[in-house]
Motif scaffolding. Sequence first.
Motif, mmCIF file in Angstrom:
data_model
loop_
_atom_site.group_PDB
_atom_site.id
_atom_site.type_symbol
_atom_site.label_atom_id
_atom_site.label_comp_id
_atom_site.label_asym_id
_atom_site.label_seq_id
_atom_site.Cartn_x
_atom_site.Cartn_y
_atom_site.Cartn_z
ATOM 1 N N ASN A 413 0.739 -1.231 -0.039
ATOM 2 C CA ASN A 413 0.115 -0.149 -0.054
ATOM 3 C C ASN A 413 0.877 1.113 0.158
ATOM 4 O OD1 ASN A 413 -3.131 -0.630 0.193
ATOM 5 N ND2 ASN A 413 -2.037 -2.177 1.418
ATOM 6 N N ALA A 414 1.982 1.122 0.588
ATOM 7 C CA ALA A 414 2.739 2.324 0.788
ATOM 8 C C ALA A 414 3.529 2.478 -0.796
ATOM 9 C CB ALA A 414 3.998 2.245 1.569
ATOM 10 N N ILE A 419 4.285 5.994 -5.866
ATOM 11 C CA ILE A 419 4.218 6.066 -7.009
ATOM 12 C C ILE A 419 3.282 7.182 -7.598
ATOM 13 C CG2 ILE A 419 3.438 4.946 -9.303
ATOM 14 C CD1 ILE A 419 6.105 3.765 -8.136
ATOM 15 N N TYR A 420 2.297 7.076 -6.940
ATOM 16 C CA TYR A 420 1.048 8.064 -7.314
ATOM 17 C C TYR A 420 1.678 9.452 -6.882
ATOM 18 C CZ TYR A 420 -3.384 11.035 -7.658
ATOM 19 O OH TYR A 420 -4.097 12.009 -7.625
ATOM 20 N N GLU A 421 2.577 9.774 -5.840
ATOM 21 C CA GLU A 421 2.855 10.925 -5.409
ATOM 22 C C GLU A 421 4.084 11.532 -6.122
ATOM 23 O OE1 GLU A 421 2.824 11.810 -1.213
ATOM 24 O OE2 GLU A 421 0.647 11.443 -1.103
ATOM 25 N N GLY A 422 4.729 10.303 -6.678
ATOM 26 C CA GLY A 422 6.075 10.745 -7.551
ATOM 27 C C GLY A 422 7.253 10.589 -6.708
ATOM 28 N N PHE A 423 7.433 9.902 -5.659
ATOM 29 C CA PHE A 423 8.599 9.599 -4.849
ATOM 30 C C PHE A 423 9.288 8.379 -5.238
ATOM 31 C CE2 PHE A 423 6.032 12.861 -2.363
ATOM 32 C CZ PHE A 423 7.087 13.929 -2.320
ATOM 33 N N SER A 424 10.123 8.561 -5.887
ATOM 34 C CA SER A 424 10.605 7.249 -6.365
ATOM 35 C C SER A 424 11.695 6.441 -5.223
ATOM 36 C CB SER A 424 11.595 7.379 -7.718
ATOM 37 O OG SER A 424 12.618 8.453 -7.145
ATOM 38 N N SER A 425 12.141 7.335 -4.428
ATOM 39 C CA SER A 425 12.995 6.795 -3.198
ATOM 40 C C SER A 425 12.057 6.108 -2.277
ATOM 41 C CB SER A 425 13.781 7.928 -2.902
ATOM 42 O OG SER A 425 14.720 7.018 -1.877
ATOM 43 N N HIS A 426 10.980 6.638 -1.915
ATOM 44 C CA HIS A 426 9.854 6.082 -1.264
ATOM 45 C C HIS A 426 9.395 4.935 -1.646
ATOM 46 C CE1 HIS A 426 9.478 10.316 0.555
ATOM 47 N NE2 HIS A 426 8.558 9.841 1.309
ATOM 48 N N ALA A 427 9.205 4.796 -3.142
ATOM 49 C CA ALA A 427 8.812 3.387 -3.875
ATOM 50 C C ALA A 427 9.728 2.637 -3.533
ATOM 51 C CB ALA A 427 8.114 3.839 -4.912
ATOM 52 N N ASN A 428 11.169 2.892 -3.843
ATOM 53 C CA ASN A 428 12.313 1.892 -3.748
ATOM 54 C C ASN A 428 12.299 1.143 -2.476
ATOM 55 O OD1 ASN A 428 12.829 2.313 -6.324
ATOM 56 N ND2 ASN A 428 14.288 3.802 -6.307
ATOM 57 N N ALA A 429 12.133 2.052 -1.337
ATOM 58 C CA ALA A 429 12.139 1.525 0.051
ATOM 59 C C ALA A 429 11.249 0.376 0.397
ATOM 60 C CB ALA A 429 12.269 2.786 1.039
ATOM 61 N N VAL A 430 10.178 0.240 -0.387
ATOM 62 C CA VAL A 430 9.148 -0.740 0.024
ATOM 63 C C VAL A 430 8.948 -1.490 -1.248
ATOM 64 C CG1 VAL A 430 7.929 0.407 1.868
ATOM 65 C CG2 VAL A 430 7.346 1.166 -0.364
#
Length: 442
Positions: A413-414, A419-430
Amino acid sequence: MTDVSFYEYSKLSADGKAALLRRSENDISSFMDKVKPILEAVRTEGDRAVARFGRELDKADISEATIKVTEAEFDAAFGLVSTDVIDAIKFGIENIRVFHEEQKPEAMWLKEVRPGAFAGDRFTPIQSVALYVPRGKGSFPSVTMMTSVPAVVAGVPHLAIVTPPAPDGSVDAATLVAARLAGVETVYKVGGAQAVAAVAYGTETIKPALKIVGPGSPWVVAAKRILAGVIDTGLPAGPSEAMIFADDTVHGGLAALDLLIEAEHGPDSSAYLVTHSRRVAEEALAALPEHWARMTAQRVDFSSTVLSGKCGGVVLTSSIQESYDFVNAYAPEHLEILSTDPFSHLGQITEAAEILMGPYTPVSIGNFCLGPNAVLPTSRWARTFGPLSVTDFVKRSSIGYVTAPAYPLFAENAHKLAIYEGFSSHANAVSPVRDAYLKPKG
Protein backbone atom coordinates in the motif's frame (compact mmCIF):
# COMPACT_ATOMS: atom_id res chain seq x y z
CA MET A 1 -19.10 56.80 42.63
CA THR A 2 -17.30 55.51 39.56
CA ASP A 3 -19.44 55.42 36.43
CA VAL A 4 -19.34 51.73 35.55
CA SER A 5 -19.58 51.01 31.84
CA PHE A 6 -23.05 49.67 31.03
CA TYR A 7 -24.04 48.20 27.68
CA GLU A 8 -27.36 46.99 26.31
CA TYR A 9 -25.96 44.43 23.92
CA SER A 10 -28.85 44.20 21.46
CA LYS A 11 -28.73 47.96 20.91
CA LEU A 12 -25.03 48.05 20.02
CA SER A 13 -23.86 48.37 16.43
CA ALA A 14 -21.63 45.69 14.92
CA ASP A 15 -18.64 47.91 15.65
CA GLY A 16 -19.81 48.41 19.21
CA LYS A 17 -20.12 44.68 19.78
CA ALA A 18 -16.68 44.10 18.26
CA ALA A 19 -15.21 46.75 20.57
CA LEU A 20 -16.31 44.73 23.62
CA LEU A 21 -14.10 41.84 22.48
CA ARG A 22 -10.88 43.88 22.59
CA ARG A 23 -8.35 43.43 25.38
CA SER A 24 -5.59 45.73 26.56
CA GLU A 25 -2.96 43.39 25.10
CA ASN A 26 -4.48 43.31 21.63
CA ASP A 27 -2.31 46.16 20.45
CA ILE A 28 1.20 45.83 21.83
CA SER A 29 2.88 47.52 18.89
CA SER A 30 3.96 50.38 21.15
CA PHE A 31 5.89 47.88 23.30
CA MET A 32 7.69 46.10 20.47
CA ASP A 33 10.19 48.86 19.75
CA LYS A 34 10.79 49.44 23.47
CA VAL A 35 11.46 45.75 24.05
CA LYS A 36 13.90 45.12 21.19
CA PRO A 37 16.90 46.98 22.71
CA ILE A 38 16.32 45.21 26.04
CA LEU A 39 16.44 41.80 24.36
CA GLU A 40 19.57 42.69 22.40
CA ALA A 41 21.34 44.04 25.50
CA VAL A 42 20.66 40.83 27.43
CA ARG A 43 21.82 38.75 24.47
CA THR A 44 25.13 40.60 24.19
CA GLU A 45 25.82 41.67 27.79
CA GLY A 46 24.30 38.84 29.84
CA ASP A 47 24.26 39.31 33.60
CA ARG A 48 25.41 42.91 33.33
CA ALA A 49 22.28 43.86 31.38
CA VAL A 50 20.01 41.78 33.63
CA ALA A 51 21.27 43.59 36.72
CA ARG A 52 21.17 47.00 35.05
CA PHE A 53 17.56 46.59 33.94
CA GLY A 54 16.67 45.35 37.42
CA ARG A 55 17.96 48.62 38.82
CA GLU A 56 16.54 50.86 36.09
CA LEU A 57 13.16 49.25 35.35
CA ASP A 58 12.31 47.44 38.59
CA LYS A 59 14.03 50.06 40.80
CA ALA A 60 15.58 47.15 42.68
CA ASP A 61 18.81 46.85 44.61
CA ILE A 62 20.28 44.13 42.42
CA SER A 63 23.76 43.27 41.16
CA GLU A 64 25.27 40.60 38.97
CA ALA A 65 26.27 38.72 42.11
CA THR A 66 22.74 38.61 43.55
CA ILE A 67 20.68 37.53 40.52
CA LYS A 68 20.22 33.97 41.76
CA VAL A 69 18.31 33.28 44.99
CA THR A 70 20.53 31.57 47.56
CA GLU A 71 19.67 28.61 49.74
CA ALA A 72 19.85 30.94 52.75
CA GLU A 73 17.19 33.17 51.17
CA PHE A 74 14.95 30.13 50.68
CA ASP A 75 15.46 29.11 54.31
CA ALA A 76 14.76 32.61 55.59
CA ALA A 77 11.53 32.84 53.59
CA PHE A 78 9.87 30.21 55.78
CA GLY A 79 10.42 32.46 58.79
CA LEU A 80 8.87 35.44 57.02
CA VAL A 81 5.58 33.78 56.06
CA SER A 82 2.89 33.01 58.61
CA THR A 83 2.02 29.40 59.31
CA ASP A 84 -1.54 30.10 58.10
CA VAL A 85 -0.28 31.14 54.68
CA ILE A 86 2.17 28.22 54.52
CA ASP A 87 -0.69 25.85 55.35
CA ALA A 88 -2.81 27.43 52.61
CA ILE A 89 0.05 26.99 50.13
CA LYS A 90 0.41 23.34 51.15
CA PHE A 91 -3.36 22.85 50.77
CA GLY A 92 -3.31 24.35 47.28
CA ILE A 93 -0.22 22.42 46.17
CA GLU A 94 -1.75 19.13 47.33
CA ASN A 95 -4.92 19.72 45.28
CA ILE A 96 -3.01 20.97 42.25
CA ARG A 97 -0.75 17.93 42.39
CA VAL A 98 -3.69 15.49 42.65
CA PHE A 99 -5.35 17.13 39.64
CA HIS A 100 -2.22 17.10 37.50
CA GLU A 101 -1.24 13.55 38.46
CA GLU A 102 -4.58 12.45 37.03
CA GLN A 103 -3.86 14.49 33.91
CA LYS A 104 -0.44 12.97 33.28
CA PRO A 105 -0.41 10.77 30.17
CA GLU A 106 0.94 7.23 30.37
CA ALA A 107 4.61 7.05 29.37
CA MET A 108 3.89 5.00 26.25
CA TRP A 109 1.06 3.19 24.55
CA LEU A 110 1.01 0.90 21.51
CA LYS A 111 -1.98 -0.41 19.62
CA GLU A 112 -1.98 -3.25 17.11
CA VAL A 113 -3.50 -1.47 14.10
CA ARG A 114 -3.21 -4.57 11.90
CA PRO A 115 -1.96 -8.05 12.82
CA GLY A 116 1.75 -7.69 13.54
CA ALA A 117 1.84 -3.88 13.07
CA PHE A 118 1.87 -1.49 16.02
CA ALA A 119 1.51 2.29 16.41
CA GLY A 120 1.40 4.53 19.45
CA ASP A 121 2.81 7.45 21.39
CA ARG A 122 5.61 7.98 23.88
CA PHE A 123 5.73 10.99 26.21
CA THR A 124 9.00 12.34 27.61
CA PRO A 125 9.65 15.49 29.65
CA ILE A 126 10.93 18.67 28.06
CA GLN A 127 14.49 18.98 29.36
CA SER A 128 14.41 22.61 30.54
CA VAL A 129 11.56 25.04 31.23
CA ALA A 130 11.49 28.54 32.74
CA LEU A 131 8.47 29.49 34.85
CA TYR A 132 7.55 33.18 34.77
CA VAL A 133 5.99 34.51 37.97
CA PRO A 134 4.85 38.16 37.71
CA ARG A 135 5.11 40.66 40.54
CA GLY A 136 4.47 44.18 39.25
CA LYS A 137 0.99 44.66 40.77
CA GLY A 138 1.26 42.13 43.60
CA SER A 139 2.93 38.93 44.74
CA PHE A 140 1.80 35.65 43.26
CA PRO A 141 2.80 32.46 45.07
CA SER A 142 -0.31 30.99 43.44
CA VAL A 143 1.29 31.38 40.00
CA THR A 144 4.38 29.64 41.36
CA MET A 145 2.18 26.76 42.47
CA MET A 146 0.28 26.58 39.19
CA THR A 147 3.42 26.56 37.03
CA SER A 148 5.73 24.51 39.24
CA VAL A 149 3.50 21.60 40.24
CA PRO A 150 2.59 20.34 36.74
CA ALA A 151 6.22 20.77 35.64
CA VAL A 152 7.43 18.66 38.56
CA VAL A 153 4.68 16.08 37.96
CA ALA A 154 5.78 15.90 34.31
CA GLY A 155 9.35 15.21 35.41
CA VAL A 156 11.10 18.20 33.81
CA PRO A 157 14.73 17.81 34.99
CA HIS A 158 15.78 21.47 34.75
CA LEU A 159 13.29 23.99 36.12
CA ALA A 160 13.87 27.63 37.00
CA ILE A 161 11.58 30.43 38.13
CA VAL A 162 12.12 33.98 36.89
CA THR A 163 10.39 36.73 38.85
CA PRO A 164 10.94 40.48 39.26
CA PRO A 165 12.86 41.59 42.38
CA ALA A 166 11.43 43.91 45.02
CA PRO A 167 13.07 47.32 45.62
CA ASP A 168 15.30 45.77 48.29
CA GLY A 169 16.44 43.10 45.85
CA SER A 170 14.48 40.27 47.46
CA VAL A 171 11.98 37.80 46.05
CA ASP A 172 8.54 37.58 47.64
CA ALA A 173 8.92 35.19 50.58
CA ALA A 174 5.68 33.26 49.91
CA THR A 175 6.80 32.71 46.32
CA LEU A 176 9.99 31.08 47.59
CA VAL A 177 8.00 28.97 50.06
CA ALA A 178 5.67 27.82 47.27
CA ALA A 179 8.61 27.07 44.98
CA ARG A 180 10.39 24.88 47.51
CA LEU A 181 7.23 23.06 48.57
CA ALA A 182 6.39 22.41 44.91
CA GLY A 183 9.89 21.10 44.22
CA VAL A 184 11.69 24.00 42.48
CA GLU A 185 14.78 25.53 44.06
CA THR A 186 16.27 27.55 41.22
CA VAL A 187 14.92 31.11 41.22
CA TYR A 188 16.34 34.14 39.40
CA LYS A 189 15.57 37.74 40.30
CA VAL A 190 14.64 39.01 36.85
CA GLY A 191 11.32 40.00 35.31
CA GLY A 192 9.81 41.68 32.29
CA ALA A 193 11.25 41.49 28.80
CA GLN A 194 14.74 40.98 30.21
CA ALA A 195 13.61 37.74 31.90
CA VAL A 196 12.32 36.32 28.63
CA ALA A 197 15.60 37.24 26.92
CA ALA A 198 17.70 35.80 29.74
CA VAL A 199 16.09 32.36 29.59
CA ALA A 200 16.01 32.41 25.79
CA TYR A 201 19.68 33.27 25.29
CA GLY A 202 21.19 32.35 28.66
CA THR A 203 23.61 34.49 30.65
CA GLU A 204 26.63 33.80 32.84
CA THR A 205 24.25 32.97 35.73
CA ILE A 206 20.96 32.07 34.06
CA LYS A 207 20.90 28.85 32.07
CA PRO A 208 18.95 28.95 28.79
CA ALA A 209 15.66 27.06 28.66
CA LEU A 210 13.80 25.39 25.83
CA LYS A 211 10.45 26.84 26.89
CA ILE A 212 8.94 29.58 29.05
CA VAL A 213 5.45 29.48 30.57
CA GLY A 214 3.48 31.82 32.79
CA PRO A 215 1.42 35.03 32.54
CA GLY A 216 2.98 38.44 32.16
CA SER A 217 2.61 42.11 31.30
CA PRO A 218 2.51 43.52 27.75
CA TRP A 219 6.31 43.84 28.03
CA VAL A 220 6.53 40.09 28.56
CA VAL A 221 3.99 39.39 25.80
CA ALA A 222 5.96 41.56 23.36
CA ALA A 223 9.24 39.86 24.28
CA LYS A 224 7.69 36.42 23.78
CA ARG A 225 6.44 37.36 20.34
CA ILE A 226 9.82 38.62 19.25
CA LEU A 227 11.70 35.62 20.67
CA ALA A 228 9.24 32.94 19.54
CA GLY A 229 11.84 31.69 17.10
CA VAL A 230 14.43 31.31 19.86
CA ILE A 231 12.38 29.78 22.70
CA ASP A 232 9.01 28.02 22.89
CA THR A 233 6.78 30.69 24.45
CA GLY A 234 3.92 28.38 25.41
CA LEU A 235 0.29 29.41 25.61
CA PRO A 236 -0.53 33.13 25.23
CA ALA A 237 -1.08 34.35 28.81
CA GLY A 238 -1.35 38.11 29.22
CA PRO A 239 -3.20 40.46 31.59
CA SER A 240 -6.08 38.95 33.58
CA GLU A 241 -9.59 38.72 32.20
CA ALA A 242 -12.84 37.30 33.48
CA MET A 243 -16.49 37.06 32.56
CA ILE A 244 -19.26 36.52 35.07
CA PHE A 245 -22.27 34.93 33.38
CA ALA A 246 -25.36 35.26 35.59
CA ASP A 247 -28.88 34.08 35.02
CA ASP A 248 -31.92 35.28 36.95
CA THR A 249 -31.55 32.77 39.81
CA VAL A 250 -28.83 34.69 41.67
CA HIS A 251 -28.51 38.07 43.36
CA GLY A 252 -26.71 40.73 41.37
CA GLY A 253 -24.64 41.64 44.41
CA LEU A 254 -23.00 38.22 44.22
CA ALA A 255 -22.21 38.78 40.56
CA ALA A 256 -20.67 42.17 41.42
CA LEU A 257 -18.58 40.58 44.15
CA ASP A 258 -17.06 38.12 41.70
CA LEU A 259 -16.75 40.68 38.91
CA LEU A 260 -14.14 42.49 41.01
CA ILE A 261 -11.90 39.43 41.46
CA GLU A 262 -9.92 39.68 38.24
CA ALA A 263 -10.62 43.40 37.76
CA GLU A 264 -8.46 44.16 40.79
CA HIS A 265 -5.34 42.64 39.20
CA GLY A 266 -4.52 45.86 37.38
CA PRO A 267 -5.81 48.59 35.07
CA ASP A 268 -4.90 46.42 32.06
CA SER A 269 -7.29 43.65 33.14
CA SER A 270 -10.64 42.92 31.49
CA ALA A 271 -13.83 42.03 33.37
CA TYR A 272 -17.49 41.81 32.32
CA LEU A 273 -20.73 40.78 33.93
CA VAL A 274 -23.12 39.45 31.28
CA THR A 275 -26.74 38.77 32.13
CA HIS A 276 -30.13 38.83 30.45
CA SER A 277 -31.73 39.88 33.76
CA ARG A 278 -32.14 43.63 34.24
CA ARG A 279 -32.70 42.98 37.93
CA VAL A 280 -29.34 41.24 38.26
CA ALA A 281 -27.62 44.03 36.32
CA GLU A 282 -29.17 46.76 38.48
CA GLU A 283 -28.41 44.89 41.71
CA ALA A 284 -24.81 44.46 40.62
CA LEU A 285 -24.37 48.14 39.81
CA ALA A 286 -25.91 49.07 43.17
CA ALA A 287 -23.69 46.65 45.11
CA LEU A 288 -20.33 47.69 43.65
CA PRO A 289 -19.83 50.70 45.95
CA GLU A 290 -20.43 48.48 48.98
CA HIS A 291 -17.82 46.00 47.77
CA TRP A 292 -15.31 48.75 46.95
CA ALA A 293 -15.70 50.05 50.52
CA ARG A 294 -14.22 46.77 51.76
CA MET A 295 -11.19 46.82 49.43
CA THR A 296 -7.80 48.51 49.64
CA ALA A 297 -7.36 51.82 47.82
CA GLN A 298 -4.98 50.37 45.23
CA ARG A 299 -7.35 47.54 44.30
CA VAL A 300 -10.30 49.94 44.15
CA ASP A 301 -8.29 52.10 41.78
CA PHE A 302 -7.38 49.15 39.54
CA SER A 303 -10.86 47.61 39.43
CA SER A 304 -12.74 50.88 39.00
CA THR A 305 -10.44 51.78 36.12
CA VAL A 306 -11.27 48.47 34.45
CA LEU A 307 -15.02 48.60 35.02
CA SER A 308 -15.35 52.21 33.87
CA GLY A 309 -13.14 51.72 30.82
CA LYS A 310 -13.28 50.00 27.46
CA CYS A 311 -12.40 46.51 28.75
CA GLY A 312 -14.98 46.00 31.45
CA GLY A 313 -18.44 46.70 32.83
CA VAL A 314 -21.94 45.27 32.80
CA VAL A 315 -23.49 43.85 29.63
CA LEU A 316 -27.27 43.42 29.60
CA THR A 317 -28.48 41.08 26.86
CA SER A 318 -31.98 40.63 25.50
CA SER A 319 -32.05 36.86 26.03
CA ILE A 320 -30.17 33.95 27.56
CA GLN A 321 -29.10 32.91 24.04
CA GLU A 322 -27.60 36.36 23.44
CA SER A 323 -25.63 35.92 26.66
CA TYR A 324 -24.31 32.57 25.42
CA ASP A 325 -23.37 34.15 22.11
CA PHE A 326 -21.44 36.97 23.79
CA VAL A 327 -19.55 34.57 26.08
CA ASN A 328 -18.53 32.40 23.13
CA ALA A 329 -17.52 35.40 21.02
CA TYR A 330 -15.43 36.78 23.90
CA ALA A 331 -13.78 33.41 24.73
CA PRO A 332 -12.77 34.47 28.25
CA GLU A 333 -9.79 33.34 30.28
CA HIS A 334 -11.93 32.84 33.41
CA LEU A 335 -15.68 32.22 33.19
CA GLU A 336 -18.03 31.89 36.13
CA ILE A 337 -21.49 30.46 35.52
CA LEU A 338 -23.46 32.00 38.37
CA SER A 339 -26.67 30.03 38.59
CA THR A 340 -28.38 27.65 40.98
CA ASP A 341 -28.39 25.20 38.04
CA PRO A 342 -25.08 25.89 36.27
CA PHE A 343 -25.05 22.61 34.37
CA SER A 344 -28.14 23.70 32.45
CA HIS A 345 -25.95 26.35 30.79
CA LEU A 346 -22.70 24.42 30.39
CA GLY A 347 -23.66 22.77 27.11
CA GLN A 348 -24.13 26.18 25.48
CA ILE A 349 -20.63 27.41 26.38
CA THR A 350 -17.91 26.22 24.00
CA GLU A 351 -15.30 29.01 24.15
CA ALA A 352 -13.77 29.54 27.59
CA ALA A 353 -10.45 28.49 29.09
CA GLU A 354 -11.78 27.93 32.59
CA ILE A 355 -15.42 27.38 33.56
CA LEU A 356 -16.29 27.64 37.25
CA MET A 357 -19.73 26.38 38.12
CA GLY A 358 -22.28 27.74 40.56
CA PRO A 359 -22.33 30.25 43.43
CA TYR A 360 -19.79 28.33 45.55
CA THR A 361 -16.97 28.30 43.00
CA PRO A 362 -15.64 31.85 42.64
CA VAL A 363 -12.51 32.58 40.62
CA SER A 364 -10.65 33.00 43.93
CA ILE A 365 -10.95 29.28 44.65
CA GLY A 366 -9.97 28.41 41.10
CA ASN A 367 -6.98 30.75 41.22
CA PHE A 368 -5.57 29.45 44.47
CA CYS A 369 -6.46 25.96 45.49
CA LEU A 370 -9.11 23.91 43.67
CA GLY A 371 -6.65 22.03 41.46
CA PRO A 372 -7.26 22.90 37.78
CA ASN A 373 -4.57 25.18 36.43
CA ALA A 374 -5.19 28.92 36.62
CA VAL A 375 -2.55 29.83 34.03
CA LEU A 376 -4.87 30.29 31.09
CA PRO A 377 -4.91 31.64 27.54
CA THR A 378 -6.07 35.25 27.22
CA SER A 379 -7.14 37.55 24.40
CA ARG A 380 -9.57 35.03 22.80
CA TRP A 381 -6.88 32.35 22.52
CA ALA A 382 -9.23 30.08 24.49
CA ARG A 383 -10.69 29.30 21.06
CA THR A 384 -7.60 27.19 20.28
CA PHE A 385 -5.59 26.86 23.53
CA GLY A 386 -6.44 25.22 26.84
CA PRO A 387 -5.14 25.80 30.38
CA LEU A 388 -1.53 25.09 31.31
CA SER A 389 -1.22 21.37 31.97
CA VAL A 390 1.19 18.50 32.40
CA THR A 391 1.15 18.10 28.63
CA ASP A 392 2.75 21.54 28.28
CA PHE A 393 5.84 20.10 29.96
CA VAL A 394 6.17 16.93 27.92
CA LYS A 395 6.73 16.22 24.26
CA ARG A 396 5.13 13.43 22.26
CA SER A 397 6.94 11.02 19.97
CA SER A 398 5.03 8.72 17.65
CA ILE A 399 6.11 5.07 17.83
CA GLY A 400 5.74 2.63 14.97
CA TYR A 401 6.75 -1.04 14.74
CA VAL A 402 5.98 -3.37 11.83
CA THR A 403 6.90 -7.05 12.14
CA ALA A 404 8.09 -9.26 9.28
CA PRO A 405 4.72 -11.01 8.77
CA ALA A 406 2.88 -7.65 8.58
CA TYR A 407 5.40 -5.95 6.30
CA PRO A 408 4.18 -7.14 2.83
CA LEU A 409 0.68 -5.66 3.24
CA PHE A 410 2.01 -2.28 4.40
CA ALA A 411 4.76 -2.24 1.76
CA GLU A 412 2.24 -2.88 -1.01
CA ASN A 413 0.00 0.00 0.00
CA ALA A 414 2.87 2.39 0.69
CA HIS A 415 4.35 1.58 -2.74
CA LYS A 416 1.10 2.48 -4.51
CA LEU A 417 0.92 5.87 -2.81
CA ALA A 418 4.63 6.60 -3.34
CA ILE A 419 4.25 6.00 -7.08
CA TYR A 420 1.15 8.19 -7.24
CA GLU A 421 2.87 11.07 -5.43
CA GLY A 422 5.98 10.76 -7.57
CA PHE A 423 8.50 9.79 -4.88
CA SER A 424 10.80 7.18 -6.38
CA SER A 425 12.96 6.70 -3.30
CA HIS A 426 9.86 6.20 -1.16
CA ALA A 427 8.75 3.54 -3.62
CA ASN A 428 12.15 1.84 -3.80
CA ALA A 429 12.28 1.54 0.00
CA VAL A 430 9.21 -0.73 -0.06
CA SER A 431 10.02 -2.59 -3.31
CA PRO A 432 11.90 -5.80 -4.16
CA VAL A 433 15.08 -3.75 -3.66
CA ARG A 434 14.39 -3.91 0.08
CA ASP A 435 13.37 -7.55 -0.07
CA ALA A 436 16.86 -8.47 -1.28
CA TYR A 437 18.38 -6.94 1.85
CA LEU A 438 15.86 -8.61 4.13
CA LYS A 439 16.54 -12.15 2.90
CA PRO A 440 18.53 -14.14 5.45
CA LYS A 441 22.14 -14.71 4.50
CA GLY A 442 22.71 -18.31 3.37
